[in-house]
Write a protein that holds these residues in place. Structure first.
Motif, PDB file in Angstrom:
ATOM      1  N   ILE A  82       0.842  -1.199   0.000  1.00  0.00           N
ATOM      2  CA  ILE A  82       0.000   0.000   0.000  1.00  0.00           C
ATOM      3  C   ILE A  82       0.879   1.251   0.000  1.00  0.00           C
ATOM      4  O   ILE A  82       0.522   2.261  -0.611  1.00  0.00           O
ATOM      5  N   ALA A  83       2.024   1.185   0.662  1.00  0.00           N
ATOM      6  CA  ALA A  83       2.938   2.330   0.618  1.00  0.00           C
ATOM      7  C   ALA A  83       3.298   2.648  -0.836  1.00  0.00           C
ATOM      8  O   ALA A  83       3.355   3.810  -1.235  1.00  0.00           O
ATOM      9  N   ALA A  84       3.497   1.610  -1.652  1.00  0.00           N
ATOM     10  CA  ALA A  84       3.795   1.829  -3.074  1.00  0.00           C
ATOM     11  C   ALA A  84       2.638   2.554  -3.750  1.00  0.00           C
ATOM     12  O   ALA A  84       2.846   3.423  -4.598  1.00  0.00           O
ATOM     13  N   LEU A  85       1.402   2.217  -3.355  1.00  0.00           N
ATOM     14  CA  LEU A  85       0.227   2.893  -3.913  1.00  0.00           C
ATOM     15  C   LEU A  85       0.168   4.366  -3.510  1.00  0.00           C
ATOM     16  O   LEU A  85      -0.570   5.150  -4.103  1.00  0.00           O
ATOM     17  N   MET A  86       0.898   4.729  -2.469  1.00  0.00           N
ATOM     18  CA  MET A  86       0.980   6.136  -2.066  1.00  0.00           C
ATOM     19  C   MET A  86       2.132   6.826  -2.805  1.00  0.00           C
ATOM     20  O   MET A  86       2.470   7.959  -2.524  1.00  0.00           O
ATOM     21  N   GLY A  87       2.779   6.092  -3.714  1.00  0.00           N
ATOM     22  CA  GLY A  87       3.909   6.669  -4.444  1.00  0.00           C
ATOM     23  C   GLY A  87       5.229   6.556  -3.704  1.00  0.00           C
ATOM     24  O   GLY A  87       6.197   7.208  -4.054  1.00  0.00           O
ATOM     25  N   MET A  88       5.254   5.731  -2.638  1.00  0.00           N
ATOM     26  CA  MET A  88       6.486   5.582  -1.865  1.00  0.00           C
ATOM     27  C   MET A  88       7.263   4.376  -2.377  1.00  0.00           C
ATOM     28  O   MET A  88       6.704   3.299  -2.511  1.00  0.00           O
TER      29      MET A  88
END
Lengths: 305, 247
Positions: free
Chosen positions: A197-203
Motif C-alpha cells: 500500500i505504501a507503493a500505492l501512495m507513491g512511496m
C-alpha cells in the motif's frame, strides 16, 4: 535517622539515579536496532559492530584534529548515515522478504537470509577494524570521565552520564518528531505497516528503507561516540553492545522512542542495584536474568497491549 | 465497445500470473474518460487481479507478473512501477481498505500526498477531502483502527483522492458495509465522478452496479465474457454471463 536506614536510602537513591542515567545511554545504543526491526523486520546482528566502528571513526577523527570529543559527532553522524543508506540500498534490500519473493523463493528464506548477511557483516567489520587499528584497547580521551556532580554528602552522579542522558532525550525527541511530522517519517511508518500500500501512495519501499537504515546507523554513530567516551573498547566488542540493545528492545518494545528510553532505564536501574548489593559481577548477569524473565513471562514485552 | 472519445485506459491482450498459475486471460478493454465502469463477476473471476495489474501490483518478479499492454492516456503503464503509475494519475482503493492502522486519519490522508509534485497542494486537497467527508474533519486526530468500517472506507477513498488521480479503481467498494453506509459511499463516488474523475468499481451487488455505471463488464473464470452499456444489456444476459450458463 537510623544509620542503617540512611545507607539503604542512599543505595537505592543512587541506584535509581545512576541507573536512569545509564538508561539514557542504553536507549541510544538500542534505538538503531529497534528502528531496523520495527521498520524493515530486519534483525541486524551487526548492530553492535557498527557502534564500535563509529567509536573508531571518532578516534581516527580526533587523531587528526585536536577538538572536544563532542565535535566528532559532526563527522560521525553524517558518515554513518551514508553508510547505512548505502548498505541498505546495495545489499540488504536485495536479501529482504520482498526480494526473496521476487526471485521465487519462500518468504521464510527471506527472513533467514538477512540474519546470515548481517552476521557475516559483523565478522567483516570486526576483522576490518582489527586490520586497520589493532587489538589494543582504544578510547576517546576526554576530561569528563571522572567528573561528578554532588547532589548531597553521599550522593553524586557522573557528569558524563548526565550529559549523555540529555543527548539521549534530545535525540529520541528528534527521531520521534521526524517520524511523526515529516513526509519521509510518515513514509517510513507506512512502509513498515504495509509496503504494498505504501507503493500505492507513491512511496518506494527500497528508498524509504534506505533512509530508515541511514537514520538507524546515524543513531548508532552517537551511541558509538558515547561508548568510546565512557570506556575503552576493542574491535570485537560489538556483540556485548548488541546484547544490551536486544535487552532494551525486549524490555521496552519496538513501538516508540519512549519505549526505548523506558527499557533502557529499567535495565540500567536493575544493573546498578544488582551491582550495589551483589558486587560488580552481578551487573551483567542481573540484566540477562531480567531479560530471560521477561521473555519467559511476558514475551510480547512489558508494555505492549 | 468503443468510447466516443479516445479511451483514457486501453488494455490489450492482458494476462496475469501468480507464479505459473494464470489468473486472467487475454483481456481487452477500453475505458473512456469520464466513464464509470462496473466490473462484476463471481469470487475468483479475476476482478481484483485485473485492477492490481493496472496499478503494477502484479509486477512482482517470479511471484506474480503480467503479459500484455496497458496504456493510460497514451502512456505505457505495464512497464512502470506502482509508484510511477500513481504519479501518472491512476490509483486503487484496495479491497479491505488496507489503511495504516496505527496512524491517525490525517496521517493516513497525508500519506496519500507523498509524491513530490503533490506536496505543495496537500493542504488544499486535504480541505477538499474534508469537504467531501465532513465526518473525517472531526476525527482527524483519531487512530483509524478504532473507526467503523464505513468511516475507514471514507479514509481509504480520501487517501486515494489525495494523489489527485484521473482514474480511481475501487476494489469491492461496498463489501462488509451496512446498506445505509453503502448508499452514502455511492453518493460520494458520484460526487467524485462529477469532479471529472474516471472510476472503475468492483461491486458484488449487481443491481447497484448497474444503477451507477455507464459501462459494464462481466468476468468469468479469468476471462472477460460480456461488455456493454447497462441499457443495452438485458439483465438476463448479464446474469447468464455471471454464472457462465448458456444464454
Amino acid at each position: 535517622m537510623n544509620e542503617e536506614l540512611y545507607w539503604m536510602f542512599i543505595d537505592v537513591a543512587n541506584g535509581l539515579l545512576s541507573g536512569s542515567m545509564l538508561g539514557g545511554y542504553y536507549a541510544v545504543i538500542a534505538i538503531g536496532l529497534a528502528l531496523n526491526f520495527g521498520v524493515m523486520r530486519l534483525v541486524n546482528l551487526a548492530h553492535g559492530d557498527w557502534l564500535i566502528l563509529a567509536a573508531y571513526l571518532a578516534v581516527a577523527f580526533l587523531s587528526m584534529a585536536n577538538v572536544s570529543p563532542f565535535w566528532t559527532l559532526a563527522l560521525v553522524i553524517p558518515v554513518m548515515y551514508v553508510i547505512g543508506y548505502l548498505i541498505q540500498r546495495l545489499l540488504l534490500n536485495r536479501v529482504s522478504v520482498q526480494a526473496a519473493e521476487r526471485k521465487g523463493m519462500s518468504p521464510s528464506f527471506g527472513l533467514m537470509s538477512p540474519l546470515l548477511v548481517t552476521f557475516g557483516m559483523s565478522i567483516v567489520i570486526g576483522q576490518g577494524l582489527l586490520a586497520i587499528f589493532d587489538s589494543n584497547a582504544a578510547a576517546i580521551r576526554n576530561d569528563l570521565s571522572f567528573a561528578a556532580i554532588r547532589l548531597g554528602e553521599d550522593l553524586s552522579i557522573s557528569t558524563l552520564r548526565l550529559i549523555f542522558f540529555g543527548i539521549a532525550l534530545v535525540m529520541l525527541a528528534v527521531v520521534q518528531t521526524f517520524l511523526n511530522t515529516t513526509h519521509m517519517g510518515r513514509a517510513i511508518r507506512a512502509a513498515s505497516d504495509d509496503p504494498e500500500i505504501a507503493a500505492l501512495m507513491g512511496m518506494s519501499s527500497n528508498k524509504v528503507y534506505a533512509v530508515a537504515s541511514g537514520i538507524s546507523l546515524a543513531t548508532a554513530g552517537v551511541a558509538g561516540v558515547m561508548i568510546g567516551m565512557s570506556r575503552s573498547f576493542q574491535p570485537f566488542d560489538g556483540p556485548t553492545f548488541l546484547l544490551i540493545a536486544f535487552g532494551v528492545v525486549i524490555l521496552g518494545g519496538l513501538g516508540s522512542m519512549v519505549g526505548a528510553l523506558v527499557g533502557g532505564v529499567i535495565l540500567g536501574i536493575v544493573q546498578v542495584l544488582a551491582g550495589t548489593y551483589f558486587g560488580p559481577s552481578a551487573q551483567l548477569v542481573s540484566g540477562y536474568i531480567l531479560i530471560l524473565l521477561v521473555l519467559a513471562l511476558r514475551p510480547q514485552g512489558l508494555f505492549s497491549r | 465497445m468503443t468510447p466516443a472519445s479516445a479511451p483514457l485506459l486501453r488494455i490489450a491482450g492482458l494476462s496475469a500470473y501468480y507464479g505459473e498459475l494464470r489468473a486472467i486471460y487475454d483481456i481487452a478493454l477500453e475505458i473512456g474518460e469520464g466513464d464509470i465502469l462496473a466490473v462484476i463477476g463471481a469470487n475468483g473471476a479475476g476482478k481484483s487481479t485485473l485492477l492490481k495489474s493496472v496499478v503494477g501490483l502484479m509486477n512482482r518478479g517470479q511471484a506474480a507478473h503480467i503479459r500484455g499492454r496497458i496504456e493510460f492516456g497514451g502512456k505505457r503503464l505495464d512497464v512502470l512501477t506502482t509508484e510511477q503509475i500513481v504519479d501518472a494519475g491512476v490509483t486503487l482503493v484496495p479491497e479491505g481498505r488496507r489503511l495504516f492502522p496505527r496512524m491517525t486519519v490525517e496521517d493516513n490522508l497525508r500519506a496519500g500526498a507523498f509524491l513530490p509534485r503533490l506536496r505543495a497542494g496537500a493542504d488544499r486537497r486535504l480541505a477538499e477531502v474534508f469537504e467531501l467527508f465532513p465526518k473525517l474533519r472531526d476525527r482527524r486526530t483519531q487512530v483509524v483502527a478504532q473507526m467503523s468500517g464505513g468511516e475507514q472506507q471514507m479514509v481509504a477513498i480520501g487517501r486515494a483522492l489525495m494523489s489527485s488521480p484521473k482514474l480511481i479503481l475501487f476494489d469491492e467498494l461496498s463489501l462488509g458495509l451496512a446498506p445505509a453506509v453503502v448508499d452514502d459511499i455511492y453518493r460520494k463516488v458520484a460526487d467524485i465522478h462529477a469532479r471529472g474523475v474516471t472510476c472503475v468499481i468492483i461491486e458484488q451487488d449487481m443491481k447497484r452496479a448497474l444503477e451507477v455505471a455507464n459501462h459494464v463488464c462481466v468476468m468469468l473464470e479469468g476471462a472477460l465474457v460480456l461488455e456493454g452499456r447497462p441499457g443495452e444489456l438485458s439483465e438476463d444476459a448479464i446474469t447468464a454471463a455471471y454464472f457462465g450458463s448458456e444464454r
